[in-house]
Scaffold this motif. Structure first.
Motif, PDB file in Angstrom:
ATOM      1  N   THR A  15      -8.204 -26.872  18.640  1.00  0.00           N
ATOM      2  CA  THR A  15      -8.848 -28.156  18.370  1.00  0.00           C
ATOM      3  C   THR A  15      -9.571 -28.085  17.024  1.00  0.00           C
ATOM      4  O   THR A  15      -9.802 -26.993  16.485  1.00  0.00           O
ATOM      5  CB  THR A  15      -9.872 -28.485  19.462  1.00  0.00           C
ATOM      6  OG1 THR A  15     -10.955 -27.539  19.385  1.00  0.00           O
ATOM      7  CG2 THR A  15      -9.242 -28.436  20.849  1.00  0.00           C
ATOM      8  N   GLU A  41       0.756 -37.110  29.196  1.00  0.00           N
ATOM      9  CA  GLU A  41      -0.366 -36.827  28.307  1.00  0.00           C
ATOM     10  C   GLU A  41       0.102 -36.708  26.861  1.00  0.00           C
ATOM     11  O   GLU A  41      -0.581 -37.146  25.933  1.00  0.00           O
ATOM     12  CB  GLU A  41      -1.064 -35.539  28.750  1.00  0.00           C
ATOM     13  CG  GLU A  41      -1.648 -35.610  30.152  1.00  0.00           C
ATOM     14  CD  GLU A  41      -2.588 -36.778  30.319  1.00  0.00           C
ATOM     15  OE1 GLU A  41      -3.779 -36.627  30.014  1.00  0.00           O
ATOM     16  OE2 GLU A  41      -2.136 -37.865  30.745  1.00  0.00           O
ATOM     17  N   THR A  42       1.282 -36.119  26.654  1.00  0.00           N
ATOM     18  CA  THR A  42       1.843 -36.052  25.313  1.00  0.00           C
ATOM     19  C   THR A  42       2.074 -37.450  24.752  1.00  0.00           C
ATOM     20  O   THR A  42       1.786 -37.732  23.578  1.00  0.00           O
ATOM     21  CB  THR A  42       3.171 -35.269  25.325  1.00  0.00           C
ATOM     22  OG1 THR A  42       2.912 -33.921  25.720  1.00  0.00           O
ATOM     23  CG2 THR A  42       3.825 -35.273  23.953  1.00  0.00           C
ATOM     24  N   ARG A  68      -1.261 -38.886  23.643  1.00  0.00           N
ATOM     25  CA  ARG A  68      -1.738 -38.268  22.408  1.00  0.00           C
ATOM     26  C   ARG A  68      -0.947 -38.769  21.204  1.00  0.00           C
ATOM     27  O   ARG A  68      -1.491 -38.924  20.104  1.00  0.00           O
ATOM     28  CB  ARG A  68      -1.680 -36.747  22.520  1.00  0.00           C
ATOM     29  CG  ARG A  68      -2.805 -36.155  23.374  1.00  0.00           C
ATOM     30  CD  ARG A  68      -2.860 -34.647  23.250  1.00  0.00           C
ATOM     31  NE  ARG A  68      -1.733 -34.025  23.915  1.00  0.00           N
ATOM     32  CZ  ARG A  68      -1.737 -33.640  25.184  1.00  0.00           C
ATOM     33  NH1 ARG A  68      -2.802 -33.826  25.931  1.00  0.00           N
ATOM     34  NH2 ARG A  68      -0.672 -33.076  25.720  1.00  0.00           N
ATOM     35  N   ARG A  69       0.353 -39.019  21.383  1.00  0.00           N
ATOM     36  CA  ARG A  69       1.143 -39.583  20.291  1.00  0.00           C
ATOM     37  C   ARG A  69       0.652 -40.970  19.929  1.00  0.00           C
ATOM     38  O   ARG A  69       0.521 -41.310  18.751  1.00  0.00           O
ATOM     39  CB  ARG A  69       2.623 -39.617  20.678  1.00  0.00           C
ATOM     40  CG  ARG A  69       3.274 -38.248  20.728  1.00  0.00           C
ATOM     41  CD  ARG A  69       4.758 -38.342  21.106  1.00  0.00           C
ATOM     42  NE  ARG A  69       5.359 -37.015  21.207  1.00  0.00           N
ATOM     43  CZ  ARG A  69       6.628 -36.788  21.532  1.00  0.00           C
ATOM     44  NH1 ARG A  69       7.426 -37.816  21.795  1.00  0.00           N
ATOM     45  NH2 ARG A  69       7.093 -35.561  21.596  1.00  0.00           N
ATOM     46  N   GLY A  76      -2.317 -42.041  20.397  1.00  0.00           N
ATOM     47  CA  GLY A  76      -3.620 -41.851  19.768  1.00  0.00           C
ATOM     48  C   GLY A  76      -3.514 -41.432  18.319  1.00  0.00           C
ATOM     49  O   GLY A  76      -4.278 -41.908  17.466  1.00  0.00           O
ATOM     50  N   TRP A  77      -2.579 -40.547  18.029  1.00  0.00           N
ATOM     51  CA  TRP A  77      -2.435 -40.074  16.647  1.00  0.00           C
ATOM     52  C   TRP A  77      -2.006 -41.218  15.734  1.00  0.00           C
ATOM     53  O   TRP A  77      -2.564 -41.402  14.641  1.00  0.00           O
ATOM     54  CB  TRP A  77      -1.414 -38.932  16.579  1.00  0.00           C
ATOM     55  CG  TRP A  77      -1.341 -38.333  15.213  1.00  0.00           C
ATOM     56  CD1 TRP A  77      -2.132 -37.342  14.691  1.00  0.00           C
ATOM     57  CD2 TRP A  77      -0.417 -38.692  14.169  1.00  0.00           C
ATOM     58  NE1 TRP A  77      -1.767 -37.069  13.400  1.00  0.00           N
ATOM     59  CE2 TRP A  77      -0.718 -37.878  13.052  1.00  0.00           C
ATOM     60  CE3 TRP A  77       0.624 -39.610  14.074  1.00  0.00           C
ATOM     61  CZ2 TRP A  77      -0.006 -37.964  11.851  1.00  0.00           C
ATOM     62  CZ3 TRP A  77       1.328 -39.699  12.881  1.00  0.00           C
ATOM     63  CH2 TRP A  77       1.014 -38.885  11.788  1.00  0.00           C
ATOM     64  N   THR A 128      -7.741 -36.949  28.218  1.00  0.00           N
ATOM     65  CA  THR A 128      -6.824 -37.398  27.179  1.00  0.00           C
ATOM     66  C   THR A 128      -7.370 -38.623  26.453  1.00  0.00           C
ATOM     67  O   THR A 128      -7.227 -38.748  25.235  1.00  0.00           O
ATOM     68  CB  THR A 128      -5.449 -37.716  27.769  1.00  0.00           C
ATOM     69  OG1 THR A 128      -5.075 -36.661  28.658  1.00  0.00           O
ATOM     70  CG2 THR A 128      -4.408 -37.837  26.675  1.00  0.00           C
ATOM     71  N   GLN A 152      -9.704 -37.344  23.985  1.00  0.00           N
ATOM     72  CA  GLN A 152      -9.007 -36.776  22.830  1.00  0.00           C
ATOM     73  C   GLN A 152      -8.587 -37.866  21.849  1.00  0.00           C
ATOM     74  O   GLN A 152      -8.699 -37.698  20.630  1.00  0.00           O
ATOM     75  CB  GLN A 152      -7.784 -35.985  23.298  1.00  0.00           C
ATOM     76  CG  GLN A 152      -8.122 -34.689  24.016  1.00  0.00           C
ATOM     77  CD  GLN A 152      -6.905 -34.047  24.665  1.00  0.00           C
ATOM     78  OE1 GLN A 152      -5.811 -34.611  24.676  1.00  0.00           O
ATOM     79  NE2 GLN A 152      -7.096 -32.868  25.240  1.00  0.00           N
ATOM     80  N   VAL A 153      -8.125 -38.992  22.386  1.00  0.00           N
ATOM     81  CA  VAL A 153      -7.755 -40.114  21.513  1.00  0.00           C
ATOM     82  C   VAL A 153      -8.988 -40.643  20.794  1.00  0.00           C
ATOM     83  O   VAL A 153      -8.956 -40.908  19.589  1.00  0.00           O
ATOM     84  CB  VAL A 153      -7.076 -41.231  22.324  1.00  0.00           C
ATOM     85  CG1 VAL A 153      -6.837 -42.461  21.441  1.00  0.00           C
ATOM     86  CG2 VAL A 153      -5.755 -40.738  22.899  1.00  0.00           C
TER      87      VAL A 153
END
Length: 392
Positions: A7, A266-267, A270-271, A273-274, A297, A300-301
């Motif tokens: 991280t 979750e992937t 995150r995609r 979010g990115w 998650t 994380q976003v």
């Protein structure tokens, strides 16, 4: 040995461990230490890489490190000196930790100290400004002072104020060696014009800031309908660049090939979010509407968006399961109840209700316009968007 990208906080810690700035601490996961590294489940040893895949170090099961190289890219990388380099180049100076833009009053204090080294604390979650803006503001201050140098120190926050204070004191002392350290007492006075311009650029008004509108809720809750209605309204009003990152659309284009296992779901989030964070980085508005059932998650976003300088506005579409199941236009709940769809959120997989939502909306028995009004009022009150009461 697997490769693992830590991280942002862990990458900051890695740099300080490898440079000796955390001495006498030399490894991750010492008992009682906030300097920790979390590896994937079942993994004890790994090669740690940066986001571009550059191998930085190997970590052993006990948290000890074998440095391979140092980070080589990023703004102001030339100012990331090791404590040994700083002591060799700036012996006899006064060392001043800096986590915010310096005011006229700060500069007056510093002029009394003679030669100073401004230690810009650029680590994740520590500085008031973004890391780049903090260094730029510190360099502008150094130019105004005349006899000052800036060193970037990626000291991160770990969420424990007492431990972080002790760690920060230790790191600053390591850079200073035996030379004096001066902590600025306050921030009286105005910002000098060159510094104020940097701060204004880094801290746009709320309604000019990049924004991620993140709708989360059960399947059938109405989140996609509300997200589409809000996006339509934004496009009709104009003035902002708007991008939709709808869950189903993203799965077809950005996440094709992913399954509906927890790891792949979750992937997918995150995609989203990115991409949303990158949209916010450039001042745009991203409207997202995945189920996003897990708090970790979503957090994380949020962190990705905020690290990019954007605002994260979480909308919990809290329509009860019974109502979502009653609607069930796609027949998904019926299939999940029959065991035909495994890991289905709300039936065989949990939905963790947000505790940090900016607004909570139940769409049961309400029109789209009525439910959307709750969101518009919250956005208006937050200052991010003014779409109610005749605002443009």
């Amino acid at each position: 040995m697997i490769q693992h990208c830590p991280t942002p906080t862990e990458l900051d810690d890695l740099e300080l461990l490898a440079s000796g700035a955390y001495a006498p601490l030399r490894r991750f996961n010492e008992p009682g230490s906030v300097v920790t590294l979390r590896l994937p489940e079942g993994v004890d040893e790994a090669e740690l890489v940066d986001p571009e895949g550059l191998p930085l170090a190997r970590v052993s099961a006990d948290g000890s490190l074998e440095p391979l190289t140092h980070a080589q890219y990023g703004p102001f990388r030339r100012l990331h000196l090791t404590p040994a380099e700083v002591r060799a180049q700036h012996a006899g100076a006064t060392f001043v930790p800096v986590a915010d833009a310096l005011t006229d009053g700060d500069l007056a204090q510093l002029r009394e100290l003679g030669r100073v080294v401004l230690l810009a604390l650029t680590g994740t979650g520590t500085a008031t400004l973004s890391p780049v803006a903090l260094v730029r503001a510190s360099l502008a201050a150094a130019e105004l002072l005349g006899d000052a140098t800036v060193v970037a120190v990626p000291l991160p926050s770990h969420g424990d104020a007492e431990a972080d204070h002790a760690l920060g004191t230790q790191v600053v002392a390591t850079y200073a060696g035996g030379d004096p350290v001066r902590a600025l007492a306050d921030h009286d006075g105005d910002l000098p014009a060159p510094i104020a311009a940097i701060v204004d650029e880094d801290r746009p008004a709320a309604d000019e800031q990049g924004l991620v509108l993140f709708f989360t809720g059960l399947s059938g809750s109405g989140k996609s309908t509300l997200a589409r209605a809000l996006m339509d309204l934004l496009l009709e009003r104009g003035g902002r660049t708007v991008t939709s990152l709808d869950g189903d659309v993203v799965r077809r284009h950005l996440s094709a090939g992913l399954t509906f296992s927890r790891a792949d779901r979750e992937t997918n989030i995150r995609r989203i979010g990115w991409v949303a964070a990158e949209i916010a980085r450039h001042g745009g508005v991203a409207v997202c509407s995945p189920i996003a059932p897990f708090a970790e998650t979503r957090q994380q976003v949020r962190e990705m968006v905020e690290a990019a300088g954007g605002a994260f506005f979480l909308v919990h579409v809290a329509t009860p399961l019974e109502e979502c199941e009653r609607r069930d236009r796609k027949g998904l709940y019926a299939k999940a109840r029959a065991g035909e769809i495994p890991d289905f959120t709300g039936i065989s997989s949990p939905y963790e209700e947000p505790e940090d939502a900016a607004v909570r909306v139940d769409t049961t028995g309400r029109s789209v316009e009525d439910a959307l009004h709750d969101v518009l009022v919250a956005l208006d009150e937050s200052g991010h968007l003014h779409l109610t009461g005749g605002h443009a």
